[in-house]
Structures are given as structure tokens and as C-alpha cells.
Design an enzyme around this catalytic site. Structure first.
Site, mmCIF file in Angstrom:
data_model
loop_
_atom_site.group_PDB
_atom_site.id
_atom_site.type_symbol
_atom_site.label_atom_id
_atom_site.label_comp_id
_atom_site.label_asym_id
_atom_site.label_seq_id
_atom_site.Cartn_x
_atom_site.Cartn_y
_atom_site.Cartn_z
ATOM 1 N N LYS A 158 0.840 -1.195 0.000
ATOM 2 C CA LYS A 158 0.000 0.000 0.000
ATOM 3 C C LYS A 158 0.868 1.234 0.000
ATOM 4 O O LYS A 158 1.996 1.146 0.506
ATOM 5 C CB LYS A 158 -0.984 0.025 1.175
ATOM 6 C CG LYS A 158 -0.407 -0.281 2.565
ATOM 7 C CD LYS A 158 0.733 0.503 3.134
ATOM 8 C CE LYS A 158 0.645 1.959 3.354
ATOM 9 N NZ LYS A 158 1.875 2.514 4.006
ATOM 10 N N TYR A 246 -4.562 3.943 6.352
ATOM 11 C CA TYR A 246 -5.101 2.982 7.331
ATOM 12 C C TYR A 246 -6.418 3.502 7.909
ATOM 13 O O TYR A 246 -7.365 2.735 8.116
ATOM 14 C CB TYR A 246 -4.113 2.736 8.471
ATOM 15 C CG TYR A 246 -2.891 1.982 8.038
ATOM 16 C CD1 TYR A 246 -2.931 0.611 7.864
ATOM 17 C CD2 TYR A 246 -1.702 2.648 7.772
ATOM 18 C CE1 TYR A 246 -1.815 -0.087 7.443
ATOM 19 C CE2 TYR A 246 -0.580 1.959 7.355
ATOM 20 C CZ TYR A 246 -0.642 0.593 7.191
ATOM 21 O OH TYR A 246 0.466 -0.080 6.761
HETATM 22 P P1 NAD Z 1 12.374 1.894 2.640
HETATM 23 O O1 NAD Z 1 12.842 3.230 2.236
HETATM 24 O O2 NAD Z 1 12.869 1.354 3.923
HETATM 25 O O3 NAD Z 1 12.759 0.833 1.514
HETATM 26 C C1 NAD Z 1 12.519 1.058 0.170
HETATM 27 C C2 NAD Z 1 13.459 0.148 -0.612
HETATM 28 O O4 NAD Z 1 13.123 0.243 -1.984
HETATM 29 C C3 NAD Z 1 14.935 0.577 -0.516
HETATM 30 O O5 NAD Z 1 15.647 0.020 0.531
HETATM 31 C C4 NAD Z 1 15.465 0.058 -1.809
HETATM 32 O O6 NAD Z 1 15.774 -1.292 -1.633
HETATM 33 C C5 NAD Z 1 14.299 0.141 -2.752
HETATM 34 N N1 NAD Z 1 14.360 1.290 -3.693
HETATM 35 C C6 NAD Z 1 14.424 1.155 -5.027
HETATM 36 N N2 NAD Z 1 14.444 2.352 -5.630
HETATM 37 C C7 NAD Z 1 14.403 3.287 -4.658
HETATM 38 C C8 NAD Z 1 14.401 4.707 -4.683
HETATM 39 N N3 NAD Z 1 14.427 5.399 -5.834
HETATM 40 N N4 NAD Z 1 14.354 5.351 -3.494
HETATM 41 C C9 NAD Z 1 14.308 4.670 -2.339
HETATM 42 N N5 NAD Z 1 14.295 3.313 -2.257
HETATM 43 C C10 NAD Z 1 14.350 2.613 -3.412
HETATM 44 O O7 NAD Z 1 10.784 1.926 2.589
HETATM 45 P P2 NAD Z 1 9.772 0.901 3.273
HETATM 46 O O8 NAD Z 1 9.335 1.451 4.576
HETATM 47 O O9 NAD Z 1 10.321 -0.466 3.235
HETATM 48 O O10 NAD Z 1 8.492 1.025 2.290
HETATM 49 C C11 NAD Z 1 8.423 0.320 1.061
HETATM 50 C C12 NAD Z 1 6.944 0.146 0.671
HETATM 51 O O11 NAD Z 1 6.273 -0.605 1.665
HETATM 52 C C13 NAD Z 1 6.168 1.455 0.534
HETATM 53 O O12 NAD Z 1 5.244 1.358 -0.519
HETATM 54 C C14 NAD Z 1 5.411 1.574 1.839
HETATM 55 O O13 NAD Z 1 4.210 2.296 1.732
HETATM 56 C C15 NAD Z 1 5.160 0.112 2.155
HETATM 57 N N6 NAD Z 1 5.041 -0.126 3.598
HETATM 58 C C16 NAD Z 1 3.975 -0.815 4.049
HETATM 59 C C17 NAD Z 1 3.825 -1.055 5.398
HETATM 60 C C18 NAD Z 1 2.663 -1.838 5.905
HETATM 61 O O14 NAD Z 1 2.476 -1.885 7.119
HETATM 62 N N7 NAD Z 1 1.891 -2.482 5.053
HETATM 63 C C19 NAD Z 1 4.784 -0.578 6.290
HETATM 64 C C20 NAD Z 1 5.891 0.106 5.790
HETATM 65 C C21 NAD Z 1 6.008 0.333 4.444
#
Ligand code: NAD
Length: 403
Positions: A158, A246
Site C-alpha cells: 500500500k 489505514y
Molecule cells: P524503505 O525506504 O525502507 O525501503 C525502500 C526500498 O526500496 C529501498 O531500501 C530500496 O531497496 C528500494 N528502492 C528502489 N528504488 C528506490 C528509490 N528510488 N528510493 C528509495 N528506495 C528505493 O521503505 P519501506 O518502509 O520499506 O516502504 C516500502 C513500501 O512498503 C512502501 O510502498 C510503503 O508504503 C510500504 N510499507 C507498508 C507497510 C505496511 O504496514 N503495510 C509498512 C511500511 C512500508
């Protein structure tokens, strides 16, 4: 996604164009260039498993994890140890060090470790049946299309995407490929939220009158080039797509009807680099056909909270925290206060993964399909359109705006 594509949501003045109108053009040009998958370093505090999680059943579905960031490495990948029918079969990352360390820890063979450039080769990798997209939100649409083009099923985090037009393309691509599309709305697999849905369906508080949700935290110093969560091309408006979604979801699954109109406001403090592109707060008020009203607020600039209050004529259902990873609390008020503890919230992650596996193997209906993600993006667009126009937006039953 090009800027022109983002603006085209079906002709005329759209939510996206109204929203974008509020952002300086030079900012947009910089932001739109950033929507590309680029390797990042290992997030802080990741503990990799000492032994790889075991595949439990012969009919277990192999997942490729795309994007080895915080949520993938700290929440979802460790939960494969608790799944019945899902296992990590491949990983996809732009960072060779992460590919090697995470691959070794999860027992992923070297030839199942893909870069963003070699991803298309996954089409001929029969070990992978589903692709789990955990990239920044502005990359979801593109990578979902790539996964369908490779003939795989998709679990997409999401928000599903940053516009309803992108969602429509994703759904169409899934249909063309005859593959499943599920959105990672984990609260639909979390015992408290499931029990709340059942209680509201059983009118535990009498007819619903007032619903309130708040999701917020205070973001530390940062800027759109340092943090994708405040970068418009990767995060849309910011807190609403990330946290407020959420509350938006809860308002819909507890009220069990679509709003017929809404009004909204957004706020961006001048001169704060955190909010050069994203909003600091987004708040909206919805009216449902039954007469019930919902008030939703979300912020990246206020102290942490995550609650849902559903108040009916005979009582109230309070969830606080409502949709966290763990520690949910829920009680009924009106008459005697009654705590409700229907189970461990932490089952939500593994159950979500098994759900897609069950849909692939047994053909069960997906509880959180692409159509649900599309509905939510339509409401998000209506919220931004209302805030930009400074007035009430009337809605069709499918969430599109009435012109
Ligand atoms: P994050 O920044 O920790 O990780 C993103 C990852 O994407 C990076 O580590 C990298 O591996 C990759 N990436 C590739 N291209 C990138 C770019 N241009 N910039 C940054 N990162 C890039 O983020 P996250 O918290 O892991 O979130 C990732 C996804 O998961 C988002 O869509 C977020 O909304 C979703 N999310 C969902 C929940 C949930 O509870 N369902 C919780 C957190 C995040």
C-alpha cells in the site's frame, strides 16, 4: 510514469491536476525525474536470520521480494518463517551487498538474486510464482506491470499507486496476464480489525453516527532528495498515502458504506525542507448516505498516534492503537466498558502471504484486490481535489468525483 500520464485521469480538471497545481513547477520537474528504482544501503537495525526459514509444504508458493528496504527486511521477510504455504524464492535489489547478505541469510541461490536490470529474466524462473513489491509507492505501478509481463502473480504494498489511472492500468495488466493482484492491506488479516468489522456488521454500537481516525508521527529533519516519503514522485502527497490510508480503510470497513461527499484541507508549512513537496497534514470530513459522518486526520508533523473511534447511538468501539504492527487494543464503551482481545496482531503478516498463496492454489477470492486499492486512490484524489478547490466534492458510489 510521466507527469502527463499522472495528470490524465479521465479528461477535464482532475484531482491530480488540482493537487499538483499547489506545487511549484520547478519542484515538480525535479521530483518527477526521481521515480526510478535505485539501490539503497542496508537499513539500520536489520537482524538477518541465523538459519534460513524452512519451506513447509510441497505446494508452497515461491515469492520474489522486490525492494530490500525497512519493511521487507524488518517485517515481512522474517514472517515467512510463520507462513504455511509461502516461501522466499528470489530477491531483487539494486545493491549487490544486500543481495549477497540477504540471499545467504534466506537461503536464496545466487541465480535467484536479481538486480533491477536483470529482473525481466525472472519470467523463465519457475521457482518464482509471485512477486512482492515493497518499493517506494511511486514505483508500484511500473514494477507491477513488469511482474505481470513476466507472467507472475503480484502482492503490491500500500498505497497501490499514486493515482487512480495507475491503478486502472495495473488491474488491466493483471487481467491481460490472467494473474492475481493483491494489495498489502494487512489489517484485513489482523484479529482486532477483523473482530471490529464483525462487531460493526452486528451493530454492536447501534447505527453509526460519528467516526474518527488519526494516524500521525513527527518526521525528523529531512528533504525530498534524502527521503522518498516526502518526495512527490515517489510518495504522492505524503502522510495520507503512507499512514492516513489505514484510517481511510478503517472508515470504509467499519462504516460499510461509501461516502457520498467529502471536504478536506491540506497544509504545507513554508520554508520547511521536509515539506517542500509533501503535505505536513491532510484532514477530511466525509458524509455517508446513512447520515453518519467520518473525520480523518493524518500528519507527518505531530506526535505519534493511531486510533479509530466508531460512535453509534448506543455505544462506541475504540481502537487505540488501531492498525500497528503489534500491541492493538480495542474496547466497547456504553454500558460497561468491555475490552476485546481476539488474538495476536502479529499473525497479520504471515496470514497475508498465505492468503495470496491460497488464492493462487485454490482460487479463493482475494480479500484485498486491486479494485480495493483503486477505490482508495479515487478517494485520495477526491480529498486532494477538495482541498485544492476549497469546497465539498460529491462522489459516485465507486468513489469517482461527480462533476
Ligand atoms: P524503505 O525506504 O525502507 O525501503 C525502500 C526500498 O526500496 C529501498 O531500501 C530500496 O531497496 C528500494 N528502492 C528502489 N528504488 C528506490 C528509490 N528510488 N528510493 C528509495 N528506495 C528505493 O521503505 P519501506 O518502509 O520499506 O516502504 C516500502 C513500501 O512498503 C512502501 O510502498 C510503503 O508504503 C510500504 N510499507 C507498508 C507497510 C505496511 O504496514 N503495510 C509498512 C511500511 C512500508
Amino acid at each position: 510514469m510521466t507527469r502527463r500520464g499522472f495528470l490524465k485521469v479521465g479528461g477535464g480538471v482532475t484531482a491530480a491536476s488540482l493537487t499538483l497545481a499547489a506545487i511549484p513547477a520547478d519542484t515538480l520537474m525535479r521530483a518527477s525525474g526521481a521515480a526510478r528504482a535505485v539501490g539503497q544501503r542496508m537499513p539500520n537495525g536489520v537482524e538477518l536470520p541465523a538459519t534460513p526459514p524452512r519451506r513447509k509444504r510441497p505446494d508452497s508458493v515461491g515469492f520474489a521480494i522486490v525492494g530490500l528496504g525497512d519493511y521487507a527486511l524488518r517485517q515481512m521477510m522474517p514472517r515467512f518463517a510463520q507462513t504455511e504455504r509461502a516461501h522466499v524464492a528470489a530477491i531483487v535489489s539494486g545493491n549487490p551487498d544486500k543481495l549477497s547478505r540477504v540471499g545467504d541469510a534466506y537461503g536464496v541461490p545466487p541465480d535467484a538474486r536479481y538486480s533491477y536490470e536483470t529482473f525481466a529474466n525472472i519470467a523463465s524462473d519457475d521457482r518464482v510464482e509471485a512477486v512482492y513489491i515493497v518499493l517506494p509507492s511511486g514505483l508500484h505501478a511500473d514494477w507491477t506491470a513488469r511482474a505481470f509481463a513476466a507472467g507472475k502473480h503480484v502482492l503490491c504494498e500500500k498505497p497501490m499507486a499514486l493515482s487512480s489511472a495507475e491503478c486502472e492500468h495495473m488491474i488491466a495488466a493483471g487481467r491481460r496476464a490472467d494473474r492475481k493482484l493483491m494489495i498489502g492491506y494487512r489489517s484485513h488479516f489482523e484479529p482486532h480489525n477483523l473482530e471490529a468489522m464483525a462487531l460493526m456488521a452486528g451493530s454492536a454500537v447501534g447505527p453509526l453516527r460519528l467516526l474518527r481516525t488519526e494516524q500521525s508521527y513527527r518526521m525528523g529533519p529531512t528533504s525530498p532528495s534524502e527521503n522518498w516519503r516526502v518526495n512527490r514522485a515517489l510518495a504522492g502527497g505524503g502522510p495520507l498515502e503512507d499512514l492516513g490510508i489505514y484510517g481511510l480503510q478503517a472508515a470504509l470497513y467499519l462504516a460499510r458504506e461509501m461516502p457520498e461527499s467529502l471536504s478536506a484541507t491540506t497544509f504545507r508549512p513554508a520554508g520547511d525542507p521536509r515539506f517542500a513537496e509533501a503535505f505536513a497534514h491532510v484532514a477530511s470530513q466525509w458524509r455517508f448516505p446513512s447520515g453518519a459522518v467520518a473525520q480523518l486526520a493524518t500528519s507527518y508533523d505531530s506526535s505519534g498516534t493511531n486510533f479509530v473511534h466508531a460512535r453509534g447511538t448506543t455505544g462506541a468501539l475504540i481502537m487505540d492503537p488501531a492498525t500497528d504492527y503489534s500491541g492493538q487494543r480495542m474496547w466497547l464503551e456504553g454500558g460497561e466498558r468491555r475490552e476485546i482481545s481476539p488474538g495476536d496482531p502479529e499473525v497479520q503478516f504471515a496470514r497475508q502471504l498465505d492468503h495470496l498463496a491460497d488464492a493462487i492454489r485454490d482460487g479463493i477470492r482475494i480479500r484485498t484486490p486491486g479494485e480495493m486499492g483503486l477505490r482508495d486512490l479515487r478517494l485520495i484524489e477526491a480529498i486532494y481535489a477538495s482541498a485544492a478547490a476549497g469546497g465539498t466534492v460529491r462522489l459516485n458510489p465507486d468513489g469517482t468525483m461527480r462533476h
